[in-house]
Design an enzyme around this catalytic site. Structure first.
Site, short mmCIF file in Angstrom:
data_model
loop_
_atom_site.label_atom_id
_atom_site.label_comp_id
_atom_site.label_asym_id
_atom_site.label_seq_id
_atom_site.Cartn_x
_atom_site.Cartn_y
_atom_site.Cartn_z
N GLU A 37 0.83 -1.22 0.00
CA GLU A 37 0.00 0.00 0.00
C GLU A 37 0.86 1.27 0.00
O GLU A 37 0.53 2.27 -0.66
CB GLU A 37 -0.91 -0.01 1.24
CG GLU A 37 -1.83 1.18 1.36
CD GLU A 37 -2.80 1.29 0.19
OE1 GLU A 37 -3.64 0.42 0.04
OE2 GLU A 37 -2.69 2.27 -0.59
N VAL A 48 2.73 3.49 -3.35
CA VAL A 48 2.18 4.58 -4.17
C VAL A 48 1.39 5.51 -3.26
O VAL A 48 0.55 5.06 -2.48
CB VAL A 48 1.23 4.04 -5.27
CG1 VAL A 48 0.72 5.18 -6.14
CG2 VAL A 48 1.92 2.98 -6.12
N LYS A 105 5.33 4.19 -10.05
CA LYS A 105 4.05 4.21 -9.32
C LYS A 105 2.88 4.04 -10.28
O LYS A 105 1.94 3.30 -10.00
CB LYS A 105 3.94 5.51 -8.52
CG LYS A 105 4.91 5.53 -7.32
CD LYS A 105 5.02 6.90 -6.70
CE LYS A 105 5.89 6.90 -5.46
NZ LYS A 105 6.25 8.23 -4.98
N1 HSE Z 1 10.68 10.31 -3.44
C1 HSE Z 1 9.32 9.93 -3.30
C2 HSE Z 1 8.46 11.16 -3.45
C3 HSE Z 1 9.10 9.30 -1.96
O1 HSE Z 1 9.01 12.27 -3.39
O2 HSE Z 1 7.26 11.06 -3.64
C4 HSE Z 1 7.76 8.67 -1.78
O3 HSE Z 1 7.56 7.62 -2.67
#
Ligand code: HSE
Length: 408
Positions: free
Chosen positions: A124, A127, A200
């Site tokens: 979970e 994403v 994602k």
């Molecule tokens: N580097 C990712 C972001 C971390 O900034 O969304 C969370 O997945």
């Protein structure tokens, strides 16, 4: 008592231990038993941490301990995390992770391994950080054909774009701030080049396609490194924000998935997600639009989703139905060249309107309401009459292109 182990004591791993400590009583009440972090596996030592006594660098302390039935993998990357995840699942231990690289790369194999060993592989937190999206998409929206997912799924780039738009910050200082706040990936390229968002949306697309695997590396992806303060000026004048959108669309022409910066009208709910916040709009053929919004990165928000998965696993240890089977299905996506788009095209002022019309024959074209000094700007394809392929061919006619930004 339910014993778990945490693999990798970085920002999220530490957050997991903290959330469990902070909400210990209510978690125990909910589960009907105590949830205990028994071991934390890391090659580093953390003498100043309140959890220092749990830290070990011996993997046997986790994998050979039959009391540890759930393993949290917050190592990141797809090498050691991959090996350890396979080791845990093969031993029948459920694995809970926030690791989008691993899920998007090896999800088919790992979900299968979990099912074969009568345990779970839950992700979970991979994403949307703390936002519930995997389970809602897989479970609550299961009755729908998912027609579209449009999401701001990377907190770091959203933070950078917000700082640039609202405070006139330059790109580098905004990135440094995001890194200092623990939002960014170890390698900033994964954020700013759109790779994190690509992974994602590949995960969400696979779920939307009922487990037909979408390979992230094949997705058309544009990051935010070319976005300038002048682009922000155009956005302002057009009453829009610039957002890095990860999109899945499934229409008559096929399924498409891609990542690119877009001008999003300020009247659209997605434009309201600023700073590290993520927002994901899912459109289903029964539900219509459903919007998910919240903190998409950061220690406690991401740990919230991880611990939620841990609790679900603790309550249903041998249920293999959290994630449907993922399977290799060849090219499940249509070629991106066929996808219809509209764009804002900025060109040097000496380019004539006729030249632009000739470069984009039979494509709707109108001058942009705003033009910065020394430039000409056009909106192309607003009537839905331009594909990515036509855009690419048209752009070949110009030696100098100031910028091209897709319009959502
Ligand atoms: N580097 C990712 C972001 C971390 O900034 O969304 C969370 O997945």
């Amino acid at each position: 008592m339910k014993s778990i182990a945490i693999l990798g004591f970085g920002v999220v791993g530490c957050g997991v231990a903290e959330v469990i400590a902070m909400n210990h009583e209510r978690i125990a009440k909910r589960l009907g038993e105590e949830l205990v972090v028994k071991k934390i596996l890391d090659i580093r030592e953390f003498p100043d941490s309140p959890f220092a006594s749990l830290v070990t660098n011996k993997k046997e302390d986790v994998f050979d301990d039959p009391e540890i039935s759930i393993v949290v993998e917050t190592i990141g990357g797809a090498r050691i995390a991959y090996e350890y995840t396979k080791m845990a699942l093969s031993a029948g231990k459920t694995v809970v992770t926030s690791n989008k690289e691993l899920v998007s790369t090896h999800g088919v194999e790992l979900v299968k391994l979990a099912r074969e060993n009568n345990c779970n592989y839950l992700f979970e937190a991979s994403v949307g950080g703390g936002i519930p999206i995997i389970r809602p998409l897989h479970r609550c929206l299961a009755a729908n054909k998912v027609e579209r997912i449009a999401g701001i799924v990377n907190g770091t780039t959203n933070y950078i774009l917000t700082q640039m738009a609202e405070n006139g910050s330059d790109f580098d200082s905004a990135l440094k701030e995001a890194q200092a706040k623990g939002y960014a990936e170890q390698n900033p390229s994964a954020d700013i080049d759109g790779i994190d968002a690509q992974r994602k949306i590949a995960i969400l697309s696979t779920i939307a396609l009922d487990g037909a695997y979408v390979d992230p590396t094949k997705l058309f992806t544009v990051g935010i490194t070319a976005i300038t303060t002048k682009d922000m000026e155009y956005a302002r004048e057009m009453n829009a924000s610039i957002k890095l959108l990860a999109v899945f669309e499934n229409d008559d022409e096929g399924a498409f998935a891609y990542v690119a910066p877009h001008l999003v009208s300020k009247e659209h709910p997605l434009a309201c997600a600023n700073d590290v916040f993520n927002a994901i709009m899912v459109t289903g053929n029964a539900v219509g639009d459903a919007m998910f919004y919240g903190q998409g990165a950061g220690k406690m928000a991401t740990a919230s989703a991880v611990v939620g998965d841990v609790m679900d696993a603790a309550e249903h240890e041998t249920r293999d139905a959290h994630v449907a089977e993922w399977f290799e299905a060849g090219d499940v996506l249509a070629p991106i060249e066929k996808h219809h788009i509209s764009v804002l095209l900025r060109l040097p002022a000496d380019v004539s309107e006729d030249t632009v019309s000739e470069a984009f024959p039979e494509i709707s074209m109108q001058p942009c309401v705003y033009e910065a000094e020394g430039e000409k700007a056009f909106i192309l394809g607003k009537e839905g009459d331009m594909t990515e392929a036509q855009l690419a061919v048209g752009l070949e006619s110009f030696e100098n292109i100031i910028s091209v930004i897709r319009i959502f």
